[in-house]
Every structure is written in C-alpha cells, then in structure tokens.
Write an enzyme that holds these catalytic residues in place. Structure first.
Site, short mmCIF file in Angstrom:
data_model
loop_
_atom_site.label_atom_id
_atom_site.label_comp_id
_atom_site.label_asym_id
_atom_site.label_seq_id
_atom_site.Cartn_x
_atom_site.Cartn_y
_atom_site.Cartn_z
N HIS A 82 -2.63 1.20 6.92
CA HIS A 82 -2.95 1.05 5.49
C HIS A 82 -3.22 2.43 4.90
CE1 HIS A 82 -4.12 -1.01 1.85
NE2 HIS A 82 -5.21 -0.27 1.80
N CYS B 220 0.81 -1.23 0.00
CA CYS B 220 0.00 0.00 0.00
C CYS B 220 0.84 1.27 0.00
CB CYS B 220 -1.00 0.00 1.15
SG CYS B 220 -0.27 0.06 2.80
N HIS C 7 -6.17 1.65 -4.21
CA HIS C 7 -5.12 1.19 -3.30
C HIS C 7 -4.61 -0.18 -3.68
CE1 HIS C 7 -7.81 -1.35 -0.42
NE2 HIS C 7 -8.40 -1.22 -1.59
#
Length: 149
Positions: free
Chosen positions: A109, A58, A121
C-alpha cells in the site's frame, strides 16, 4: 482602459541577479502544490485498478497525482517502493511516498505524506481518497518512505 492596458504590459526589473532554478522555495511550492492536488481528490471512490478521478486504487492515485506535476511513477506499489531515494521515517516531508504492508510483509500500500502525522491515500474497496494519521492503524504497518525530488 486602453492606457491602463498599455502601461501594464511593461516589465519592471529590480536589477537583482536571477537565482539558479529550482530554488528551495520553488521546491517547497512544488511539494505544496503536489499535496494540494492530492487533497483536491478527497472523496474520489476507491476502484481496483483505478488510475483516474473516476476512481483510484492506492498506486493509481499516487501515479496520477505525481503525473499532474510532471513526475512519472511506475504503476505497481512494489515498483514504486524501489523508485526515488529511500528516506528515514524521521526525515519524511510533505510529498514523500509512504509504504505499508497490508497483505503481507512487503510494501502493498502507498500514500502521500502531508507532513506531521498525516497522509492522503486511496485506502480500500470500501473507502474514498482521504486523509489519515500514521499514528493510528498504519504505524505498525509502515515499511518505508521514498522521496522523488
């Protein structure tokens, strides 16, 4: 053909006074192209520690996308979470970073807002770069947003 080429090299002027740079429209275009870069990477597989189009995690994904537009981001999610300006959820715009708590109560994240309820993402070891909606699984895990511009 040569005459056409010679005529096309001249520069026309409207006599308008140039605006200071960047204009709000230029900022919107930059955000639009940043999100476009992120969307162009849909389908790239997740790779732990990945930070290039062969595979992304990420924060490697966000770091790579922003670097394509001359913006330097730290590598780790927790470091990205302290970068730029904090913004309220109702002020999030396309190109802002969204942060989520997935492994503990702090940011673990990161994603790129597209506007509205969507973001792009690199989600997990079983996924690929993709678009998702905040209102589903992610809303209860949201911990904040940051703006770099």
């Amino acid at each position: 053909l040569l005459a056409l080429a010679l005529l096309s090299v001249g520069c026309a002027t409207t006599g308008a006074v140039p605006r200071p740079f960047p204009t709000p429209a230029a900022a919107r275009r930059a955000t639009s192209t940043l999100v476009g870069t992120a969307l162009d990477l849909r389908g790239v597989p997740y790779r732990n520690g990945g930070a290039n189009p062969a595979g992304f995690d990420c924060s490697g994904f966000t770091q790579y996308v922003f670097a394509q537009h001359g913006l330097s981001l730290p590598r780790a999610v927790r470091d990205q979470f302290t970068f730029g300006s904090s913004i309220a959820m109702d002020a999030v715009e396309a190109g802002d970073l969204l942060f989520f708590a997935t492994t503990d109560s702090s940011a673990s994240h990161v994603a790129i807002a597209m506007g509205g309820d969507e973001f792009v993402h690199a989600p997990s070891s079983t996924g690929v770069v993709r678009v998702e909606r905040l209102s589903r699984y992610w809303s209860s895990r949201y911990v904040g947003a940051r703006r770099l511009r």
